[in-house]
Design a protein around this motif. Structure first.
Motif, PDB file in Angstrom:
ATOM      1  N   LYS A  64       5.308   2.658   0.575  1.00 33.70           N
ATOM      2  CA  LYS A  64       4.038   2.387  -0.121  1.00 33.70           C
ATOM      3  C   LYS A  64       2.997   1.804   0.832  1.00 33.70           C
ATOM      4  O   LYS A  64       1.839   2.194   0.823  1.00 33.70           O
ATOM      5  CB  LYS A  64       4.291   1.436  -1.289  1.00 33.70           C
ATOM      6  N   GLN A  68      -0.658   4.320   2.414  1.00 36.37           N
ATOM      7  CA  GLN A  68      -2.080   4.040   2.177  1.00 36.37           C
ATOM      8  C   GLN A  68      -2.951   4.344   3.397  1.00 36.37           C
ATOM      9  O   GLN A  68      -4.173   4.386   3.295  1.00 36.37           O
ATOM     10  CB  GLN A  68      -2.264   2.604   1.702  1.00 36.37           C
ATOM     11  N   HIS A  69      -2.318   4.596   4.536  1.00 36.14           N
ATOM     12  CA  HIS A  69      -3.066   4.906   5.757  1.00 36.14           C
ATOM     13  C   HIS A  69      -3.024   6.395   6.113  1.00 36.14           C
ATOM     14  O   HIS A  69      -3.451   6.782   7.202  1.00 36.14           O
ATOM     15  CB  HIS A  69      -2.515   4.083   6.922  1.00 36.14           C
TER      16      HIS A  69
END
Length: 108
Positions: A64, A68-69
């Motif tokens: 997670k 996000q990157h």
């Protein structure tokens, strides 16, 4: 105080990088994923596009945090690193692995 044994994960990726402008002498800034991986408690990066991460996070938590990157076209693979291993690496790479595999790192 609870003692948690950290886990080692193998993280491999394929990032779609935008091409750099021709004749540009300004270096491209590091990808945010690299910066996030370097935030881990202990990490190993001797192979292109492959890291070993020592962390108390679960696989899902690490996934997670790293996702996000990523852009929708990037690829990411995270595996729990355990069992037998072999290859051709410098001595310091094997030392990092052996130190963490023998007893695991304890996180307080």
């Amino acid at each position: 105080q609870e003692v948690i044994r950290s886990m080692i994960y193998l993280v491999s990726y394929d990032l779609v990088m935008l091409p750099q402008q021709p004749f540009s002498f300004i270096p491209r800034p590091p990808h945010p994923l690299y910066q996030e991986l370097e935030q881990c408690r202990s990490w190993w990066h001797y192979l292109d596009k492959t890291w070993l991460i020592s962390t108390k996070e679960t696989l899902k938590e690490l996934d997670k945090r790293l996702r996000q990157h990523l852009s929708p076209t990037d690829k990411l693979l995270i595996l729990k690193f355990h069992g037998e291993y072999a290859g051709a690496l410098p001595d310091e790479a094997w030392q990092w692995i052996e130190e963490r595999m023998s007893v695991g790192e304890l996180v307080r």
